[in-house]
Every structure is written in structure tokens, then in C-alpha cells.
Design a protein around this motif. Structure first.
Motif, PDB file in Angstrom:
ATOM      1  N   SER A 287      16.988   0.203  -6.467  1.00  0.00           N
ATOM      2  CA  SER A 287      16.060  -0.268  -5.151  1.00  0.00           C
ATOM      3  C   SER A 287      16.174   0.905  -4.098  1.00  0.00           C
ATOM      4  O   SER A 287      17.371   1.270  -3.848  1.00  0.00           O
ATOM      5  N   GLU A 288      15.154   1.180  -3.735  1.00  0.00           N
ATOM      6  CA  GLU A 288      15.246   1.993  -2.301  1.00  0.00           C
ATOM      7  C   GLU A 288      15.470   1.063  -1.260  1.00  0.00           C
ATOM      8  O   GLU A 288      15.666   1.468  -0.160  1.00  0.00           O
ATOM      9  N   ASP A 289      15.561  -0.341  -1.213  1.00  0.00           N
ATOM     10  CA  ASP A 289      15.693  -1.199  -0.374  1.00  0.00           C
ATOM     11  C   ASP A 289      17.028  -2.299  -0.440  1.00  0.00           C
ATOM     12  O   ASP A 289      16.552  -3.195  -0.976  1.00  0.00           O
ATOM     13  N   PRO A 290      17.878  -1.694  -0.173  1.00  0.00           N
ATOM     14  CA  PRO A 290      19.376  -2.509  -0.300  1.00  0.00           C
ATOM     15  C   PRO A 290      19.169  -3.895   0.128  1.00  0.00           C
ATOM     16  O   PRO A 290      19.615  -4.971  -0.428  1.00  0.00           O
ATOM     17  N   ASP A 291      18.520  -3.947   1.374  1.00  0.00           N
ATOM     18  CA  ASP A 291      18.441  -5.295   2.020  1.00  0.00           C
ATOM     19  C   ASP A 291      17.598  -6.306   1.323  1.00  0.00           C
ATOM     20  O   ASP A 291      17.807  -7.603   1.219  1.00  0.00           O
ATOM     21  N   SER A 292      16.607  -5.817   0.371  1.00  0.00           N
ATOM     22  CA  SER A 292      15.947  -6.666  -0.400  1.00  0.00           C
ATOM     23  C   SER A 292      16.856  -7.120  -1.556  1.00  0.00           C
ATOM     24  O   SER A 292      16.569  -8.426  -1.825  1.00  0.00           O
ATOM     25  N   VAL A 293      17.485  -6.472  -2.186  1.00  0.00           N
ATOM     26  CA  VAL A 293      18.453  -6.839  -3.273  1.00  0.00           C
ATOM     27  C   VAL A 293      19.390  -7.915  -2.568  1.00  0.00           C
ATOM     28  O   VAL A 293      19.709  -9.049  -3.214  1.00  0.00           O
ATOM     29  N   ILE A 294      19.938  -7.439  -1.490  1.00  0.00           N
ATOM     30  CA  ILE A 294      20.927  -8.352  -0.833  1.00  0.00           C
ATOM     31  C   ILE A 294      20.311  -9.913  -0.631  1.00  0.00           C
ATOM     32  O   ILE A 294      20.764 -10.996  -0.907  1.00  0.00           O
ATOM     33  N   ASP A 295      19.139  -9.827  -0.167  1.00  0.00           N
ATOM     34  CA  ASP A 295      18.270 -11.060   0.158  1.00  0.00           C
ATOM     35  C   ASP A 295      17.964 -11.729  -1.066  1.00  0.00           C
ATOM     36  O   ASP A 295      18.228 -13.065  -1.279  1.00  0.00           O
ATOM     37  N   LEU A 296      17.485 -11.177  -1.904  1.00  0.00           N
ATOM     38  CA  LEU A 296      17.396 -12.016  -3.260  1.00  0.00           C
ATOM     39  C   LEU A 296      18.589 -12.397  -3.807  1.00  0.00           C
ATOM     40  O   LEU A 296      18.617 -13.485  -4.538  1.00  0.00           O
ATOM     41  N   VAL A 297      19.531 -11.912  -4.062  1.00  0.00           N
ATOM     42  CA  VAL A 297      20.960 -12.169  -4.453  1.00  0.00           C
ATOM     43  C   VAL A 297      21.243 -13.458  -3.742  1.00  0.00           C
ATOM     44  O   VAL A 297      21.679 -14.485  -4.295  1.00  0.00           O
ATOM     45  N   THR A 298      21.101 -13.403  -2.453  1.00  0.00           N
ATOM     46  CA  THR A 298      21.712 -14.595  -1.576  1.00  0.00           C
ATOM     47  C   THR A 298      20.802 -15.654  -1.698  1.00  0.00           C
ATOM     48  O   THR A 298      21.191 -16.785  -1.849  1.00  0.00           O
ATOM     49  N   ARG A 299      19.407 -15.696  -1.876  1.00  0.00           N
ATOM     50  CA  ARG A 299      18.278 -16.637  -1.864  1.00  0.00           C
ATOM     51  C   ARG A 299      18.422 -17.311  -3.078  1.00  0.00           C
ATOM     52  O   ARG A 299      18.300 -18.431  -3.202  1.00  0.00           O
TER      53      ARG A 299
ATOM     54  N   ASP B  44      21.178 -17.362  -5.237  1.00  0.00           N
ATOM     55  CA  ASP B  44      22.585 -17.778  -5.205  1.00  0.00           C
ATOM     56  C   ASP B  44      23.035 -17.208  -6.670  1.00  0.00           C
ATOM     57  O   ASP B  44      23.744 -17.811  -7.301  1.00  0.00           O
ATOM     58  N   ALA B  45      22.841 -15.959  -7.077  1.00  0.00           N
ATOM     59  CA  ALA B  45      23.098 -15.371  -8.082  1.00  0.00           C
ATOM     60  C   ALA B  45      24.564 -15.028  -8.087  1.00  0.00           C
ATOM     61  O   ALA B  45      25.361 -14.927  -7.206  1.00  0.00           O
ATOM     62  N   ASN B  46      25.224 -15.257  -9.390  1.00  0.00           N
ATOM     63  CA  ASN B  46      26.477 -15.096  -9.663  1.00  0.00           C
ATOM     64  C   ASN B  46      26.943 -14.106 -10.467  1.00  0.00           C
ATOM     65  O   ASN B  46      28.260 -13.977 -10.681  1.00  0.00           O
ATOM     66  N   VAL B  47      26.131 -13.423 -11.127  1.00  0.00           N
ATOM     67  CA  VAL B  47      26.534 -12.525 -12.021  1.00  0.00           C
ATOM     68  C   VAL B  47      25.546 -11.172 -11.797  1.00  0.00           C
ATOM     69  O   VAL B  47      24.324 -11.291 -11.451  1.00  0.00           O
TER      70      VAL B  47
ATOM     71  N   SER C 151      28.907 -15.075  -3.575  1.00  0.00           N
ATOM     72  CA  SER C 151      28.472 -15.772  -4.876  1.00  0.00           C
ATOM     73  C   SER C 151      28.771 -15.174  -6.272  1.00  0.00           C
ATOM     74  O   SER C 151      28.747 -15.853  -7.171  1.00  0.00           O
ATOM     75  N   ILE C 152      28.968 -13.704  -5.893  1.00  0.00           N
ATOM     76  CA  ILE C 152      28.896 -13.080  -7.346  1.00  0.00           C
ATOM     77  C   ILE C 152      30.534 -13.190  -7.935  1.00  0.00           C
ATOM     78  O   ILE C 152      31.548 -13.013  -7.318  1.00  0.00           O
ATOM     79  N   ARG C 153      30.417 -13.798  -9.005  1.00  0.00           N
ATOM     80  CA  ARG C 153      31.754 -13.976 -10.032  1.00  0.00           C
ATOM     81  C   ARG C 153      32.004 -12.991 -11.148  1.00  0.00           C
ATOM     82  O   ARG C 153      32.994 -12.876 -11.251  1.00  0.00           O
ATOM     83  N   LEU C 154      30.759 -12.464 -11.519  1.00  0.00           N
ATOM     84  CA  LEU C 154      31.086 -11.514 -12.563  1.00  0.00           C
ATOM     85  C   LEU C 154      30.103 -10.090 -12.403  1.00  0.00           C
ATOM     86  O   LEU C 154      29.080 -10.431 -11.930  1.00  0.00           O
TER      87      LEU C 154
END
Length: 189
Positions: A18-30, A32-35, A59-62
Motif C-alpha cells: 500500500s502506498e497509503d500506510p494510514d489506510s492499512v492502519i485504519d482497516l486493521v483497526t476498523r 479488529d484484525a488479529n493476524v 489487536s495483532i496476535r500473529l
């Protein structure tokens, strides 16, 4: 890999590079990704952005890395921006033959259990210390079979049982390229 994740009921977000790390962070947070299933070089910019903003993905466990080696210094850096107990594992695969191996908690750097149900693996041109060129045959590709494909990696069979109890054979990848100029393919560790 994605088919296996789907069987577990996993929600897969195709983030890739991703050229937009903020979008990745937002998706993982929204969500609640854990892997995370990610190449280390693709995770780097996300971690940099987390460092810049003082945030963490708790939230990331793995984190399962593939596509390239995960160096201990990178793992230590990544860990600071993820949950304290995040576990890092890796898969070993090539673009030609697919997934060859996986790591358990007892595997050291460069050590992998072989996916015997997916691949037949053999070592050829073995030297005195047991290191040889890794060749695989993919058992699952019926339409485009891969038979005795040189991976371009040197490996040594590990004969002792794994402390985890998994009875699948294990290998340790050697550093450096295979000795033969006829090796094909690229692997990920």
C-alpha cells in the motif's frame, strides 16, 4: 494460503503493498484484525507510520511473513508497534511450486516443517555436511504440474524430532544461493 485462511472463517483484507500506510492502519483497526500475512518490506512503511504517530496495532496476535526473509532486527522493530505478545512465524514458498514449508514455535531461523501433503521435497548434490539443492514436486497442481523444480535454495534435512511434536520432516535453509547456475525460481523465507 488464502484458501486455507478462508477455511478457518478468516476475514481476508487484500492490502498487499500500500502506498497509503494510514489506510492499512485504519482497516486493521476498523476490522479488529488479529493476524497479518505480509511481506516484511510491505509491513515496513506501516510500522514507520505507526512509529511517527506513536500508535500501535495492539489487536495483532500473529504475524505470518512470506515472500522474503524476516531478519531479527526487523522483527524486534515491528514488535514495538504491535501487541507485546505478537507471535512471528514464516512460510517458505516459491512462486513456481507454492508453499513448501511452515514454522512452528520450536523452529529456529531458516527452519521449516515440510508440507508433505502439498509437496515432495528432495535434496540433490548433497555435500559432506548434508547440505544440498532443494527440489520440489507440487502434488496439488493437476492442470499445471510442477515436477522436480529446483527452488534455488540450499537446505539440510533435520533428523531429530521437533520439540513441538509435529512429525512432518524438517529442513534448515542454508544462507547463500544454490551452487548450480541451472537453479531456477526464487524462494521466500
Amino acid at each position: 494460503m488464502y484458501l486455507a485462511l478462508a477455511e478457518t472463517g478468516c476475514c481476508t483484507l487484500p492490502l498487499g503493498k500500500s502506498e497509503d500506510p494510514d489506510s492499512v492502519i485504519d482497516l486493521v483497526t476498523r476490522f479488529d484484525a488479529n493476524v497479518l500475512l505480509v511481506m516484511p518490506s510491505n509491513l515496513g512503511p506501516v510500522i514507520t507510520r505507526l512509529e511517527e504517530t506513536g500508535r500501535r496495532l495492539e489487536s495483532i496476535r500473529l504475524a505470518v511473513t512470506d515472500g522474503e526473509p524476516l531478519y531479527p532486527s526487523d522483527e524486534a522493530r515491528f514488535r514495538k508497534s504491535l501487541e507485546d505478545a505478537t507471535v512471528f512465524r514464516s512460510v517458505f514458498q516459491t512462486s513456481d511450486t507454492g508453499t513448501i514449508g511452515y514454522q512452528c514455535g520450536s523452529c529456529g531461523p531458516g527452519e521449516f516443517h515440510l508440507h508433505e501433503e502439498l509437496q515432495l521435497a528432495e535434496l540433490v548434490d548433497v555435500d559432506a555436511d548434508g547440505t544440498g539443492q532443494l527440489i520440489t514436486t507440487n502434488l496439488e497442481r493437476h492442470l499445471t504440474p510442477v515436477v522436480r523444480q529446483r527452488t534455488g535454495d540450499l537446505a539440510r534435512a533435520l533428523r531429530q524430532p521437533c520439540p513441538c511434536g509435529d512429525t512432518a520432516p524438517r529442513i534448515r535453509l542454508a544462507d547463500g544461493p544454490a551452487r548450480s547456475s541451472s537453479s531456477e525460481g526464487r524462494s521466500s523465507r
